[in-house]
Design a protein around this motif. Structure first.
Motif, PDB file in Angstrom:
ATOM      1  N   GLY A 157       1.335  -1.083  -0.098  1.00 63.37           N
ATOM      2  CA  GLY A 157      -0.037  -0.180  -0.136  1.00 63.37           C
ATOM      3  C   GLY A 157       0.825   1.241   0.048  1.00 63.37           C
ATOM      4  O   GLY A 157       1.650   1.250  -0.749  1.00 63.37           O
ATOM      5  N   ALA A 158       0.788   2.326   0.823  1.00 61.25           N
ATOM      6  CA  ALA A 158       1.106   3.519   0.791  1.00 61.25           C
ATOM      7  C   ALA A 158       3.364   3.637   1.385  1.00 61.25           C
ATOM      8  O   ALA A 158       3.965   4.147   0.855  1.00 61.25           O
ATOM      9  N   MET A 159       3.038   2.315   2.038  1.00 64.15           N
ATOM     10  CA  MET A 159       4.030   2.359   2.414  1.00 64.15           C
ATOM     11  C   MET A 159       5.186   1.759   1.018  1.00 64.15           C
ATOM     12  O   MET A 159       5.996   2.384   1.335  1.00 64.15           O
ATOM     13  N   GLY A 160       4.308   1.027   0.362  1.00 65.40           N
ATOM     14  CA  GLY A 160       5.450   1.279  -1.209  1.00 65.40           C
ATOM     15  C   GLY A 160       6.610  -0.789  -0.164  1.00 65.40           C
ATOM     16  O   GLY A 160       6.578  -0.964   0.331  1.00 65.40           O
ATOM     17  N   GLY A 161       7.205  -0.738  -1.650  1.00 65.25           N
ATOM     18  CA  GLY A 161       8.129  -1.328  -1.259  1.00 65.25           C
ATOM     19  C   GLY A 161       7.491  -2.817  -2.038  1.00 65.25           C
ATOM     20  O   GLY A 161       6.540  -3.003  -2.681  1.00 65.25           O
ATOM     21  N   SER A 162       8.494  -4.220  -2.035  1.00 60.46           N
ATOM     22  CA  SER A 162       8.196  -4.985  -2.986  1.00 60.46           C
ATOM     23  C   SER A 162       8.196  -6.339  -2.408  1.00 60.46           C
ATOM     24  O   SER A 162       7.751  -7.174  -2.697  1.00 60.46           O
ATOM     25  N   ALA A 163       7.558  -6.359  -0.809  1.00 65.15           N
ATOM     26  CA  ALA A 163       7.741  -7.499   0.006  1.00 65.15           C
ATOM     27  C   ALA A 163       6.576  -7.210   1.548  1.00 65.15           C
ATOM     28  O   ALA A 163       7.200  -5.926   1.861  1.00 65.15           O
ATOM     29  N   SER A 164       6.079  -7.276   1.592  1.00 67.20           N
ATOM     30  CA  SER A 164       5.151  -7.705   3.059  1.00 67.20           C
ATOM     31  C   SER A 164       4.857  -8.180   3.085  1.00 67.20           C
ATOM     32  O   SER A 164       4.246  -8.993   2.935  1.00 67.20           O
ATOM     33  N   GLU A 165       4.948  -8.671   4.964  1.00 66.66           N
ATOM     34  CA  GLU A 165       3.164  -9.369   5.906  1.00 66.66           C
ATOM     35  C   GLU A 165       3.407  -8.866   7.030  1.00 66.66           C
ATOM     36  O   GLU A 165       4.215  -8.663   7.364  1.00 66.66           O
TER      37      GLU A 165
END
Length: 563
Positions: A204-212
């Motif tokens: 989302g707004a945090m951006g980036g390629s990976a999120s858990e």
């Protein structure tokens, strides 16, 4: 030697009844047991017992962060506007941001999270690749101006959080820092005694390629996640994807307009035509940064506005209002169809190329049949935006998914270079040229973990803390008489001398029944009662979780508890 905390001197007034405004179990019990008190909507005072639990969680977090080489810092909570304006989050946070001005009229905010400030700290301190990698963290009070703070400390306007950030010169280095944090989080939540799931999420707004996300299953949870009973797939509902089917090769007839008076909803349309809702195309109008946009989904599904907002972040998504139709004769309320629309059209992958639909004809009281994707209209963007339902196919194996509620207790992101680009965070590389730094962001809700543990471990009698974070190791109860009180104080001193944290209830004039009820409510893992056999030097040891009781001599009890 540990200190003995006497209940007669402890500021912890227990309550027999639930607070009138409490909805969740943790909210009820933390107030009733004297751990917290409400100061204002979304603002909580942590009383001595609650502060001990909060500090114990912070200690576990701090120990595991230090173990992976992260360094603790403390940044201000009161922050200047300029860094957040540079990143765009001064506007993106909208009403959630606490904004204020100083006496000179300069703009400030109370920090909800600190990516910008950590980036600037590293920019000031690190100039060479030799200074990296570095991982920094803090445990600090954060602020969000929640419109409807609720559920006690689960969703407040002020909360305790551990936020950490990694800084590397390569994507491979970022992946390693991310893996270190992921493993540390697993150790932290295991030590805290939390039942948790690691699920895929979107940045989302945090951006980036990976999120858990790290989720603690609980009925009071505000997050919904999916779990596959057939494989290890788990994801936040906003991250669940649907594989679009291949384009249909079926020949469909020409578009046919249908007279459909008084059918502005999918339900009325399906009933009027005698077709299933799944054969219709629902077109929801929203505004994306003020621009009207249509979102198409099958008529039997709903648009997940949260999911849509995450996909389109940092753009602001809101529903259209009646006023938005006034100057748009091309948009016929209740009868919008994608064919001929002059606005952006987003569709769920289920609205696949070659499929035919019954949808609005952009005329009052009129719908159209055989409106074919790719023939009669084009989709500008495909985004998975439907509300996930139980039984939807697992993206990994195809089995039907199940839905569960949970509390988000942690979130980790591979941010990449979003903030490094904003603030031009470069270091001198090995080749003598500037290298743009890449970042990770990692959060744990410390005060939220208190509520999550209460939700997961409490029973009908009250709280039931794991030993690692309980406010004491043993709760000694003097049943009332002078001899019993004397024995309770004596055994408490012995236990404290052996290094145990002791809470002793020696309150004069308080009945044994009230003391026993309070011991159950407060939730220390072991309860030691100096009761009817005190004259024989015998006490009763009770396990708060299992309810098992055992009579032991004082020496045996001390040996058992200190083993």
């Amino acid at each position: 030697m540990s200190q003995v905390q006497r209940m007669s001197r402890l500021m912890a007034k227990t309550l027999r009844d639930d607070p009138a405004d409490a909805e969740t179990l943790s909210h009820k019990l933390l107030v009733r047991a004297g751990y917290v008190r409400r100061t204002s909507a979304g603002l909580w005072s942590w009383l001595p017992l609650g502060k001990k639990v909060l500090d114990n969680i912070s200690r576990v977090v701090r120990e595991e962060m230090d173990a992976i080489g992260a360094q603790e810092v403390l940044l201000p909570a009161l922050l200047p506007r300029e860094p957040y304006q540079a990143s765009g989050r001064w506007e993106e946070y909208g009403d959630l941001l606490f904004r204020l001005k100083d006496r000179k009229g300069a703009d400030y905010l109370l920090g909800p999270t600190h990516e910008e400030i950590f980036t600037l700290v590293v920019k000031d301190q690190c100039t060479s690749y030799k200074d990296l990698p570095v991982m920094l963290y803090q445990i600090q009070t954060k602020y969000r101006d929640e419109a409807r703070p609720r559920s006690g400390v689960l969703r407040g306007r002020e909360f305790q959080m551990k936020d950490s950030y990694s800084f590397d010169t390569t994507d491979e280095g970022l992946a390693e820092s991310y893996a270190l944090h992921r493993a540390a989080y697993q150790k932290i939540f295991a030590r805290l005694g939390l039942d948790y799931r690691i699920v895929s999420a979107i940045s989302g707004a945090m951006g980036g390629s990976a999120s858990e996300e790290f989720l603690a299953p609980a009925g009071a949870g505000e997050d919904t996640f999916v779990d596959c009973p057939n494989c290890d797939y788990a994801a936040n509902t906003e991250a669940v994807t649907f594989q679009a089917p291949a384009a249909e090769a079926v020949e469909h007839g020409p578009v046919e307009e249908l007279d459909t008076p008084d059918t502005p909803t999918i339900e009325t349309l399906a009933a009027h035509l005698g077709v299933p809702a799944s054969a219709t195309l629902k077109n929801l109008l929203v505004k994306v940064d003020g621009e009207i946009t249509a979102v198409g989904v099958p008529g039997d599904r709903e648009v997940d506005l949260g999911k849509l907002g995450e996909h389109l972040a940092p753009a602001v998504v809101e529903l259209v209002t009646a006023e938005d139709f006034v100057d748009r004769p091309d948009l016929v309320r209740g009868y919008v169809g994608p064919q001929g629309l002059k606005i952006r059209y987003i569709a769920d992958p289920r609205v696949a190329s070659g499929t035919a639909w019954v949808t609005g004809a952009n005329k009052p009281d009129t719908h159209a049949r055989n409106v074919v994707v790719g023939r009669d209209f084009e989709v500008d963007d495909y985004l998975d935006v439907v509300v996930v339902e139980a039984g939807d196919p697992c993206p990994a194996c195809g089995a039907g998914l199940k839905l569960d509620r949970a509390i988000e207790i942690g979130h980790i992101f591979q941010l990449g270079r979003k903030y490094a680009d904003t603030f031009q965070l470069d270091v001198l590389g090995q080749q003598g040229k500037p290298v743009r730094v890449t970042m990770g962001s990692y959060g744990i809700g410390v005060s939220r973990a208190v509520a999550a543990l209460a939700e997961q471990t409490a029973d009908e009698q009250g709280l039931c803390w794991p030993r690692e974070i309980a406010p004491a190791d043993v709760h000694v109860v003097a049943a009332g008489k002078a001899l019993q009180t004397e024995l309770a104080l004596d055994v408490s001193e012995q236990l404290a001398a052996a290094g145990l944290r002791v809470l002793v209830d020696e309150r004069p004039g308080v009945s044994p029944g009230v003391k026993f009820t309070d011991a159950e409510l407060i939730g220390v893992p072991k309860i030691l009662v100096a009761g009817r056999r005190s004259a024989d030097g015998v006490v009763e040891l009770k396990d708060r979780r299992t309810g098992e009781r055992e009579e032991l001599t004082v020496a045996e009890a001390v040996a058992r508890l200190t083993a």
